[in-house]
Design a protein around this motif. Sequence first.
Motif, mmCIF file in Angstrom:
data_model
loop_
_atom_site.group_PDB
_atom_site.id
_atom_site.type_symbol
_atom_site.label_atom_id
_atom_site.label_comp_id
_atom_site.label_asym_id
_atom_site.label_seq_id
_atom_site.Cartn_x
_atom_site.Cartn_y
_atom_site.Cartn_z
ATOM 1 N N GLN A 128 70.062 65.145 68.725
ATOM 2 C CA GLN A 128 71.042 64.776 69.744
ATOM 3 C C GLN A 128 72.042 63.775 69.171
ATOM 4 O O GLN A 128 73.249 63.838 69.470
ATOM 5 N N ALA A 129 71.555 62.843 68.328
ATOM 6 C CA ALA A 129 72.457 61.872 67.703
ATOM 7 C C ALA A 129 73.472 62.575 66.812
ATOM 8 O O ALA A 129 74.658 62.213 66.777
ATOM 9 N N LYS A 130 73.023 63.595 66.098
ATOM 10 C CA LYS A 130 73.941 64.357 65.254
ATOM 11 C C LYS A 130 74.997 65.045 66.111
ATOM 12 O O LYS A 130 76.185 65.068 65.741
ATOM 13 N N GLN A 131 74.581 65.617 67.232
ATOM 14 C CA GLN A 131 75.535 66.288 68.109
ATOM 15 C C GLN A 131 76.570 65.313 68.662
ATOM 16 O O GLN A 131 77.744 65.649 68.805
ATOM 17 N N ILE A 132 76.140 64.101 68.977
ATOM 18 C CA ILE A 132 77.061 63.106 69.539
ATOM 19 C C ILE A 132 78.043 62.597 68.490
ATOM 20 O O ILE A 132 79.262 62.565 68.708
ATOM 21 N N VAL A 133 77.518 62.208 67.318
ATOM 22 C CA VAL A 133 78.343 61.542 66.306
ATOM 23 C C VAL A 133 79.195 62.548 65.538
ATOM 24 O O VAL A 133 80.396 62.331 65.327
ATOM 25 N N SER A 181 76.845 53.603 69.966
ATOM 26 C CA SER A 181 76.176 52.693 69.047
ATOM 27 C C SER A 181 74.736 53.122 68.786
ATOM 28 O O SER A 181 74.272 53.123 67.638
ATOM 29 N N GLN A 182 74.033 53.520 69.863
ATOM 30 C CA GLN A 182 72.642 53.946 69.703
ATOM 31 C C GLN A 182 72.550 55.242 68.894
ATOM 32 O O GLN A 182 71.694 55.394 68.025
ATOM 33 N N ALA A 183 73.434 56.196 69.165
ATOM 34 C CA ALA A 183 73.425 57.461 68.437
ATOM 35 C C ALA A 183 73.704 57.234 66.955
ATOM 36 O O ALA A 183 73.067 57.850 66.082
ATOM 37 N N GLN A 184 74.653 56.361 66.639
ATOM 38 C CA GLN A 184 74.967 56.073 65.247
ATOM 39 C C GLN A 184 73.784 55.417 64.547
ATOM 40 O O GLN A 184 73.479 55.724 63.384
ATOM 41 N N ALA A 185 73.074 54.522 65.240
ATOM 42 C CA ALA A 185 71.912 53.868 64.648
ATOM 43 C C ALA A 185 70.804 54.874 64.348
ATOM 44 O O ALA A 185 70.167 54.824 63.286
ATOM 45 N N VAL A 186 70.583 55.794 65.278
ATOM 46 C CA VAL A 186 69.559 56.821 65.068
ATOM 47 C C VAL A 186 69.934 57.709 63.885
ATOM 48 O O VAL A 186 69.106 58.001 63.017
ATOM 49 N N SER A 244 56.551 71.164 53.380
ATOM 50 C CA SER A 244 57.247 70.298 54.322
ATOM 51 C C SER A 244 57.453 71.017 55.644
ATOM 52 O O SER A 244 57.553 72.254 55.666
ATOM 53 N N PRO A 245 57.529 70.258 56.752
ATOM 54 C CA PRO A 245 57.962 70.870 58.012
ATOM 55 C C PRO A 245 59.469 71.037 58.071
ATOM 56 O O PRO A 245 59.999 71.590 59.042
ATOM 57 N N GLY A 246 60.161 70.560 57.020
ATOM 58 C CA GLY A 246 61.615 70.669 56.965
ATOM 59 C C GLY A 246 62.308 69.498 57.638
ATOM 60 O O GLY A 246 61.691 68.637 58.274
ATOM 61 N N PHE A 247 63.611 69.472 57.484
ATOM 62 C CA PHE A 247 64.451 68.445 58.105
ATOM 63 C C PHE A 247 65.869 68.983 58.111
ATOM 64 O O PHE A 247 66.238 69.809 57.287
ATOM 65 N N PHE A 248 66.667 68.522 59.075
ATOM 66 C CA PHE A 248 68.042 69.009 59.143
ATOM 67 C C PHE A 248 68.956 68.078 58.368
ATOM 68 O O PHE A 248 68.659 66.896 58.170
ATOM 69 N N LEU A 249 70.078 68.633 57.915
ATOM 70 C CA LEU A 249 71.038 67.882 57.124
ATOM 71 C C LEU A 249 72.225 67.470 57.969
ATOM 72 O O LEU A 249 72.594 68.145 58.930
ATOM 73 N N THR A 250 72.817 66.368 57.595
ATOM 74 C CA THR A 250 74.042 65.902 58.233
ATOM 75 C C THR A 250 75.183 65.993 57.229
ATOM 76 O O THR A 250 74.979 66.345 56.057
ATOM 77 N N THR A 251 76.375 65.668 57.670
ATOM 78 C CA THR A 251 77.526 65.724 56.754
ATOM 79 C C THR A 251 77.399 64.701 55.631
ATOM 80 O O THR A 251 78.064 64.828 54.598
ATOM 81 N N GLN A 252 76.551 63.683 55.820
ATOM 82 C CA GLN A 252 76.384 62.663 54.801
ATOM 83 C C GLN A 252 75.220 62.954 53.857
ATOM 84 O O GLN A 252 74.992 62.208 52.899
#
Length: 614
Positions: free
Chosen positions: A244-249, A285-290, A325-333
């Motif tokens: 959800q944080a990724k979707q917001i930011v 602010s909370q989404a960016q921190a997450v 691994s159970p995997g993990f999603f990637l962000t633009t960073q």
Amino acid sequence: MLRSAEHRLDLRWAGLILGVGAALLAAGASPAQNPAPPPPAPSAGTPASSAPSQAPAPPSEPNIPNDANAAEVTTHDTAPTFKVRVNEVLVRVVVRDASGKVIPNLRKEDFQLLDNRKPQTITSFRIETPETNAVRSQAVTTESPDGGPPTVTPVPVLPQRFVAVIFDDIDLAMQDAASVRYAAQRLFDSLAPSDRVGVFSTSGQVIVDFTSDRTRLKDSLSRIVPRPLTGAGIQSCPNITAYQAKQIVEMHDSVAFQIAGDEFVACTSVTKAPPLSEIQTIVSSQAQAVLTAVEGQIDYTFRHLEDVVRRLAVMPGQRVAVFISPGFFLTTQTLEQGELIDRANKANIVINTIDARGLYTPNLLGDISEPNIDLPQTQGAKDSFRMAEQFENGLILGELADGTGGTYFHNRNDLDAGMMRAVVAPEVSYLLGFSPQNLKYDGKMHLLKVSLASKSKFVIQARHGYYAPRTVKDPAQEAKEDIQEAIFSQEEIRDVPIELQTQFFKSSDTQAKLAVLTRVDMNAIRFRKDAGRSRDNLTFAAAIFDENGNFITGGEKIIEMRLLDATLTRLNRTGLTVKSSFDIKPGTYLVRMVVRDGEGTQMAAKNGAVTIPY
């Protein structure tokens, strides 16, 4: 943190002497008192045996060239400018039928290869089996000094494949950790004697370097437990999930933002909602921190994956990484899988991935450590976020496998069978090589596609791409890297015929001198004619590895040749022999010799093995 595995061959070659038209003879170690009579030294024109002898040849005066020939052969430790070998892309291919059985006996003509949809000419082709590069040596017989029966020292099976098993303990859930530990326990019981396995974790808390000790490997499994970097079980207000944080930011998803705002108003239990601008500031602010915390964890995971790949890249043999691994999603960073895939491909490392979740359904209730506290009006949307996140988590596992020619095992409950197939060497694999035409140094991804000319409905396992280099490297540096890549391999290269012989002399119970003699067939060398002389530079590089594949010592020397016609004629008849010596301890060793010529950029590589009894 793993110790740096990017070994630099230390330039220590003791007693390297050239003999023109005769065997190279150099002074060995000082003999011990009452030594056994040493065997005669082989002549330069006689093929050298790969079996070790008890002691090197006694000191002898080498042939001294006259003044006219004194400048024909010189040696030094500073590499000259080499011509660069063409960029060659290697693609390892495994072909299976519908039932998973490997298809043997295919030929180069059976394959078609496309680079960015353009047909390529397959310039090199090799069939590999588990026995292709196996290093074998004979048992060593040592005569008893008191006249008793000789002692026979058997040579253990030397390593052929190196497998790095990497557990993603940062992202593993507790129930998944138990399943993978059980599956790995069974796996370690069935490894081949020539396999060397290392166990690593993405947290860096579990490191077992490559070994054949199955008990040590299995003991390490008890330390595979979840070690998340972010605080599990801590509920914030609003409770924003990573996805959800990724979707917001990053995606500026208004629905994800609205849900977080509604939860903020509910969890603060205020009678009157604060101004919208205040809610937006708090949610952002909370989404960016997450998201920052998630990105830090992903970056930490990639750093440890790269450490393992670096360590695996310098092991002398076939290299396989198994990422559980159970995997993990990637962000633009955190889009770093491209660099990791490129590094693995350059080192001929296949990455097989296993989804630790097995056969799973989307978990809408959340982990037991983080129970859901969704509002009735937001639960449906939050559930869709969780489903999307669990789907995206597996994408990185598929990309790592596809990009390196590995296999992605997922949506299956037989984790032990998946691990077995991920680790065990296929009965037959095909190594295709091609040289991209008009390759641009832009660092861009090139898509690869391997197919069969017969259009048979077989399953083809091969990597799906490679990255073009970003810059043109210095020719001398690229030549050195060319040699180093060949050193840390077990592939026998035969551009130039060479013969390898090992000898040893024990100076004490704890020290020995190992001599490596390399004879080069000079008829295959492509000399350049200049001012009445045949000119070329030969680089001899040697490396000694222990029985677990760890680099012990080695060296590199450049032989500059400016030969007169008469000298070249004699060398074509007798060959050129080079002897190098190393001070090592008793034990079992793999000897790797690489020879490269500067004019034709031809290479030769050969394996040897020796056991020096204690």
